[in-house]
Write a protein that holds these residues in place. Structure first.
Motif, PDB file in Angstrom:
ATOM      1  N   ALA A  39       0.831  -1.206   0.000  1.00 32.98           N
ATOM      2  CA  ALA A  39       0.000   0.000   0.000  1.00 32.98           C
ATOM      3  C   ALA A  39       0.864   1.254   0.000  1.00 32.98           C
ATOM      4  O   ALA A  39       0.552   2.241  -0.670  1.00 32.98           O
ATOM      5  CB  ALA A  39      -0.931  -0.013   1.211  1.00 32.98           C
ATOM      6  N   GLN A  40       1.958   1.228   0.750  1.00 28.84           N
ATOM      7  CA  GLN A  40       2.852   2.384   0.778  1.00 28.84           C
ATOM      8  C   GLN A  40       3.458   2.652  -0.593  1.00 28.84           C
ATOM      9  O   GLN A  40       3.678   3.804  -0.982  1.00 28.84           O
ATOM     10  CB  GLN A  40       3.959   2.151   1.819  1.00 28.84           C
ATOM     11  N   LYS A  41       3.664   1.602  -1.362  1.00 26.66           N
ATOM     12  CA  LYS A  41       4.229   1.739  -2.698  1.00 26.66           C
ATOM     13  C   LYS A  41       3.178   2.131  -3.728  1.00 26.66           C
ATOM     14  O   LYS A  41       3.483   2.268  -4.913  1.00 26.66           O
ATOM     15  CB  LYS A  41       4.911   0.427  -3.108  1.00 26.66           C
ATOM     16  N   GLY A  42       1.929   2.293  -3.278  1.00 23.87           N
ATOM     17  CA  GLY A  42       0.870   2.714  -4.171  1.00 23.87           C
ATOM     18  C   GLY A  42       0.202   1.582  -4.924  1.00 23.87           C
ATOM     19  O   GLY A  42      -0.622   1.821  -5.814  1.00 23.87           O
ATOM     20  N   LEU A  43       0.532   0.338  -4.570  1.00 23.16           N
ATOM     21  CA  LEU A  43      -0.038  -0.805  -5.269  1.00 23.16           C
ATOM     22  C   LEU A  43      -1.417  -1.183  -4.733  1.00 23.16           C
ATOM     23  O   LEU A  43      -2.196  -1.843  -5.423  1.00 23.16           O
ATOM     24  CB  LEU A  43       0.912  -2.006  -5.167  1.00 23.16           C
ATOM     25  N   LEU A  44      -1.702  -0.803  -3.500  1.00 23.26           N
ATOM     26  CA  LEU A  44      -2.998  -1.075  -2.890  1.00 23.26           C
ATOM     27  C   LEU A  44      -3.469   0.185  -2.166  1.00 23.26           C
ATOM     28  O   LEU A  44      -2.657   1.047  -1.803  1.00 23.26           O
ATOM     29  CB  LEU A  44      -2.902  -2.240  -1.892  1.00 23.26           C
ATOM     30  N   ASP A  45      -4.760   0.272  -1.940  1.00 23.02           N
ATOM     31  CA  ASP A  45      -5.309   1.372  -1.160  1.00 23.02           C
ATOM     32  C   ASP A  45      -5.252   1.004   0.322  1.00 23.02           C
ATOM     33  O   ASP A  45      -5.856   0.007   0.745  1.00 23.02           O
ATOM     34  CB  ASP A  45      -6.760   1.644  -1.577  1.00 23.02           C
TER      35      ASP A  45
END
Length: 207
Positions: A37-43
């Motif tokens: 999520a931190q990498k923007g792959l998940l919300d």
């Protein structure tokens, strides 16, 4: 196909998996998902909510199984008795504190809610405390994954973009191996405890 592309194409399934995985257990999975999520792959918020309600629903289910069918389940799976008795001893000391913290105690969650149901804890009281505890648990582990990913990005710099997912995959594999090892050791320990409980006590010599 890259991991980023898989998540982009099937991201919804990661939230479904999070719900069902946390229904059973899932600490390590939630941390790893927090990194993603931190990498923007998940919300992150969707991840957090799925982890929160998955954990809550799972323990509500175990509670009612223990409350309605506890003795029958133990009769069918007697090797669980040692774990259940250990959890019941914690309930007798302080049930409120135990409900709020058992998710964070290794080797206890598998039996905790089941044991609380058998102990006839008032259902509404358990549900309220379980709801709060699941919130804290999901926030802690999803947040830890997010913070870990952010710190890693800050320290590693730009090159992390090229190897970050490789390291994430290695971390996931390592976590899976550690979980398998821990569960194997836990089964051996519970088997030994069950065997010791079932063995007759030798009378003192000379009696």
């Amino acid at each position: 196909m890259s991991v980023e592309q898989l998540i982009a194409d099937y991201g919804t399934w990661f939230y479904v998996i999070t719900f069902f995985w946390t229904f059973l257990e899932g600490e390590t999975f939630v941390i790893i998902a927090g990194v993603a999520a931190q990498k923007g792959l998940l919300d992150w918020w969707s991840l957090f909510l799925c982890a929160w309600f998955g954990s809550f629903c799972g323990d509500q289910t175990y509670f009612w199984i223990g409350r309605l069918y506890g003795p029958k389940v133990l009769a069918k799976f007697p090797r669980w008795r040692a774990g259940v008795e250990g959890a019941l001893s914690q309930v007798q000391r302080n049930s409120t504190w135990f409900i709020l913290t058992f998710r964070f105690i290794y080797g206890v969650r598998n039996f905790a809610s089941f044991s609380l149901g058998m102990a006839r804890v008032q259902p509404m009281r358990f549900a309220v405390l379980n709801f709060i505890a699941a919130f804290v648990w999901a926030l802690s582990f999803a947040g830890a994954g997010y913070i870990f990913g952010e710190a890693f990005e800050a320290v590693a710099g730009e090159w992390v973009q090229g190897v970050g997912l490789v390291l994430l995959t290695c971390l996931a594999l390592f976590a899976i191996l550690m979980i398998m090892r821990a569960r194997r050791n836990g089964k051996r320990r519970r088997a030994a405890e069950a065997h010791a409980a079932a063995s007759p006590v030798e009378p003192p010599a000379g009696t």
